[in-house]
Design a protein around this motif. Sequence first.
Motif: not given
Length: 80
Positions: A64-76
């Motif tokens: 969750n910390d990673y997502i908060d800092k970097n966003g969702i992987p492959l979100e595009q």
Amino acid sequence: MRKIALNAIRQPATLSIDSNLMREAKGLNVNVSRAAEAGIAEAVAAEKARLWKLENRTTMDTWNDYIDKNGIPLEQYRQF
């Protein structure tokens, strides 16, 4: 919910159950043994889920910390 095997080897158990509840269950033709087994299965599943969450909390918090800092992987590439 866990499916209870009808052909499982059964173990006798002594239980203390509220007498009013037992009387009502018998009056309604409830199979008390099966109902107790279903309740125990549900309690076991809930406890396993609780323990899994405790055991994996650090990993989930890290993710969750990673997502908060970097966003969702492959979100595009998400289509929703």
